[in-house]
Design an enzyme around this catalytic site. Structure first.
Site, short mmCIF file in Angstrom:
data_model
loop_
_atom_site.label_atom_id
_atom_site.label_comp_id
_atom_site.label_asym_id
_atom_site.label_seq_id
_atom_site.Cartn_x
_atom_site.Cartn_y
_atom_site.Cartn_z
N SER A 136 0.85 -1.20 0.00
CA SER A 136 0.00 0.00 0.00
C SER A 136 0.88 1.24 0.00
O SER A 136 2.02 1.19 0.48
CB SER A 136 -0.86 0.04 1.26
OG SER A 136 -1.73 -1.04 1.32
N VAL A 138 1.97 4.60 1.54
CA VAL A 138 1.89 5.05 2.94
C VAL A 138 2.81 6.24 3.15
O VAL A 138 3.73 6.46 2.37
CB VAL A 138 2.33 3.91 3.89
CG1 VAL A 138 1.30 2.81 3.95
CG2 VAL A 138 3.70 3.37 3.47
N GLU A 167 3.78 -0.03 -5.15
CA GLU A 167 3.32 -0.48 -6.46
C GLU A 167 3.15 0.73 -7.38
O GLU A 167 2.58 1.72 -7.00
CB GLU A 167 1.98 -1.23 -6.30
CG GLU A 167 1.42 -1.78 -7.58
CD GLU A 167 2.47 -2.57 -8.37
OE1 GLU A 167 2.94 -3.59 -7.87
OE2 GLU A 167 2.83 -2.12 -9.48
N ALA A 170 -0.50 1.59 -13.13
CA ALA A 170 -1.58 2.56 -13.35
C ALA A 170 -2.81 1.78 -13.79
O ALA A 170 -2.69 0.76 -14.50
CB ALA A 170 -1.19 3.58 -14.42
N LYS A 226 7.73 6.57 -3.52
CA LYS A 226 6.38 6.37 -4.08
C LYS A 226 5.58 7.67 -4.04
O LYS A 226 4.98 8.07 -5.05
CB LYS A 226 5.66 5.26 -3.30
CG LYS A 226 4.23 5.05 -3.70
CD LYS A 226 4.08 4.57 -5.11
CE LYS A 226 2.66 4.76 -5.58
NZ LYS A 226 2.44 4.36 -6.94
N LEU A 227 5.61 8.34 -2.89
CA LEU A 227 4.89 9.62 -2.81
C LEU A 227 5.49 10.63 -3.78
O LEU A 227 4.79 11.38 -4.46
CB LEU A 227 4.96 10.20 -1.39
CG LEU A 227 4.19 9.50 -0.29
CD1 LEU A 227 4.22 10.32 0.99
CD2 LEU A 227 2.74 9.26 -0.70
N ASN A 230 4.43 9.94 -7.52
CA ASN A 230 3.07 10.39 -7.83
C ASN A 230 2.98 11.91 -7.80
O ASN A 230 2.27 12.52 -8.63
CB ASN A 230 2.05 9.76 -6.87
CG ASN A 230 1.59 8.41 -7.38
OD1 ASN A 230 1.99 7.99 -8.47
ND2 ASN A 230 0.78 7.72 -6.62
N GLY A 279 -7.69 12.62 -12.09
CA GLY A 279 -8.52 11.97 -11.08
C GLY A 279 -7.81 10.71 -10.64
O GLY A 279 -6.60 10.57 -10.82
N CYS A 282 -5.18 7.84 -6.49
CA CYS A 282 -3.82 8.02 -5.96
C CYS A 282 -3.31 9.46 -5.95
O CYS A 282 -2.81 9.91 -4.92
CB CYS A 282 -2.84 7.15 -6.75
SG CYS A 282 -3.21 5.41 -6.57
N PHE A 283 -3.39 10.17 -7.08
CA PHE A 283 -2.67 11.44 -7.17
C PHE A 283 -3.06 12.43 -6.07
O PHE A 283 -2.22 12.92 -5.33
CB PHE A 283 -2.86 12.08 -8.54
CG PHE A 283 -2.00 11.47 -9.62
CD1 PHE A 283 -0.97 10.61 -9.29
CD2 PHE A 283 -2.20 11.77 -10.95
CE1 PHE A 283 -0.16 10.04 -10.28
CE2 PHE A 283 -1.40 11.22 -11.94
CZ PHE A 283 -0.39 10.36 -11.60
N GLN A 284 -4.35 12.71 -5.99
CA GLN A 284 -4.75 13.71 -5.00
C GLN A 284 -4.41 13.24 -3.59
O GLN A 284 -3.83 13.98 -2.79
CB GLN A 284 -6.25 13.99 -5.13
CG GLN A 284 -6.73 14.92 -4.04
CD GLN A 284 -8.05 15.57 -4.39
OE1 GLN A 284 -8.25 16.07 -5.49
NE2 GLN A 284 -8.96 15.59 -3.45
#
Ligand code: NAD
Ligand code: UDX
Length: 485
Positions: A136, A138, A167, A170, A226-227, A230, A279, A282-284
């Site tokens: 996930s 996080v 992960e 997309a 990961k953050l 994105n 949209g 994930c992104f927002q």
């Protein structure tokens, strides 16, 4: 060296969370590792029943074929969470981490309650050592919290190693992305046990991913990467969308600008498609998560920088809705507007944070009657998004204003305008001549994805508006002229 994982190579793994990530990623692992038993578990019996049927809970190209090949061979879906934890040597945690909608950090922080409950379940029932893999998305240091929970409840002879393995798939291209990822990221401890756990997870991926594409690093770098990935991707979309507003104001064309800057190899062509706004689940969520993290780290300037990516996205959706209203003579009360596409992108039925939801909200606030069509999103899903309490305080009004249609032609029937919200391929090839005949005149097309042939629609007689390009009357006349000669 003490061997923590007596059973290497691994024989059985499990995945907690059978969603958009857990289902496809474990299906691909089972497909590529036929001698590894893979069990995907979830709290939701309904979701598991769907995974065990021919009507899978998510639409994803090629997913059905992969599931058909492995299910019943070495891939299983069940709600036997405790048993699956006990039998597995390695456990992926793939539960949802939505934006918190209550308490401290409301509206920005990631809600880690599902992660925590999965970790507590592992701690409660495990009878042997486990590699626990946080898949996930996080905030940084979540793996430390998982480790703390596991270690505080540890039983004799049981050891844990917690890895981060974010992960990058997309939606809409999940199977392709999983089969040939740009890279696989694994974060873990620098200790001998940590390295051994990393090797265990590498062994799974090495069944189909070249070793040089598997990047290992410390856990926190992996979580932050990961953050960051994105946030950078979302930033590109907000950057081009910001340029689209400048284009509309000046007469520049955003596709030409995107092409010009994308051919600079330092910038590159991907993720420069201006749109009605990004949209997806994930992104927002992940950018807000990063904003909150920066605020907690007392870095308000960094937080404000990333917040602006979200602000531009909100602005883009609002700006597009305003354009629809303005073009329809500043009043849309009682007017029929067809909404083509409700999913947040093509090739998925997922509607989480879809720009279409916000557009519908703004148009409903002005009293428009919406006639919605999407090839993959179920009727109940559209209504559930539009009646969500934070979006609309009055479900009865939504039912009055919204109708859902089985095909695009009936959706457009008797409409003043059609608005393309999702870039489904089929929208490029509709019989627009037929649609035009049945629409009220003047008939408007608002192309929020820049996917249709604007000139062809103008030639039919439509008034066309798109993102990042001015198609004024003067332009239209100029473009129509050659065809008329
Ligand atoms: P999802 O909501 O589709 O699936 C999560 C599943 O976990 C649900 O079915 C839920 O019932 C289950 N669950 C929750 N708590 C549980 C528990 N304690 N025990 C068992 N099952 C439990 O979510 P998703 O889209 O698959 O995302 C999962 C994670 O992956 C998120 O952190 C997300 O940010 C990340 N991610 C998502 C994508 C994407 O494209 N959707 C891509 C990359 C990463
Ligand atoms: C994203 C990330 O791409 C993926 O790596 C991560 O693991 C999960 O989040 P996803 O949200 O599934 O994936 O789809 P993505 O293709 O990134 O699209 C997100 C949104 O941006 C969609 O609404 C899409 O239409 C929009 N988008 C994308 C644009 O508006 N313009 C573009 O150029 C690209």
């Amino acid at each position: 060296m003490h061997c923590l994982w007596d059973n290497m190579p691994l024989k059985k793994i499990c995945c907690i969370g059978a969603g958009y990530v857990g289902g496809p990623s474990c299906a691909v692992i089972a497909y590529k590792c036929p001698h590894l038993d893979v069990e995907v578990v979830d709290l939701s019996q309904e979701r598991i029943d769907q995974w065990n049927s021919d009507d899978l809970p998510i639409f994803e190209p090629k997913l059905h074929e992969v599931i058909q090949e492995c299910r019943g061979r070495n891939l299983k879906f069940s709600t036997n969470i405790d048993q699956a934890i006990q039998e597995a040597e390695l456990i992926f945690i793939c539960v949802n981490t939505p934006t918190k909608n209550y308490g401290i950090g409301k509206g920005r922080a990631a809600d880690l309650k599902y992660i925590e409950s999965a970790a507590r379940r592992i701690a409660a029932v495990a009878k042997s050592s486990k590699i626990v893999v946080e898949k996930s998305t996080v905030p940084v240091k979540a793996a430390e919290s998982i480790t703390d929970i596991l270690k505080a409840n540890v039983k004799k002879g049981v050891k844990y190693q917690v890895l981060s393995n974010p992960e990058f798939l997309a939606e809409g291209t999940a199977i392709k992305d999983l089969l040939s990822p740009d890279r696989v990221l694994i974060g873990g401890e620098e200790t001998p046990d940590g390295k051994e756990a990393i090797n265990g997870l590498c062994w799974i991926y090495e069944h189909w991913v070249p070793r040089k594409q598997i990047i290992t690093m410390n856990t926190w770098s992996s979580e932050l990467s990961k953050l960051a990935a994105n946030a950078f991707l979302a930033q590109r979309i907000s950057s081009i969308n910001a340029m689209s507003a400048v284009c509309e104001a000046t007469g520049a064309d955003v596709s030409e600008v995107a092409n010009a800057i994308g051919t600079d190899s330092r910038i590159g062509p991907k993720f420069l498609q201006a749109s009605v706004g990004f949209g997806g689940s994930c992104f927002q969520k992940d950018v807000l998560n990063l904003v909150y993290l920066c605020e907690c780290l007392n870095l308000p300037e960094v937080a404000a920088y990333w917040q602006q990516v979200i602000n531009i996205n909100d602005f883009q959706r609002r700006r597009f809705a305003n354009r629809v209203i303005e073009c329809l003579f500043n009043t849309i009360t009682g007017k029929n507007i067809a909404i083509l596409g409700f999913a947040f992108k093509k090739d998925t039925g997922d509607t989480r944070e879809s720009a279409a939801i916000y557009l519908c909200k703004y148009l409903m606030e002005e009293g428009a009657k919406l006639r919605i069509y999407d090839p993959q999103v179920k009727h109940t899903q559209i209504m559930s998004e539009l009646t969500e309490p934070s979006l609309s305080r009055d479900p009865d009004t939504v039912s009055e204003l919204v109708s859902i249609h089985p095909d695009p032609y009936t959706a457009c029937d008797s409409c003043h305008a059609l608005v393309i919200c999702t870039e489904w391929d089929e929208f490029k090839h509709l019989d627009y001549q037929q649609i035009y005949k049945k629409m009220l005149k003047p008939a408007f097309v608002f192309d929020g994805r820049m996917i249709v042939n604007h000139q062809a629609l103008i030639d039919i007689g439509f008034h066309v508006e798109t993102i990042g390009k001015r198609l004024t009357r003067k332009n239209i006349n100029r473009q129509v002229a050659p065809a008329a000669q």
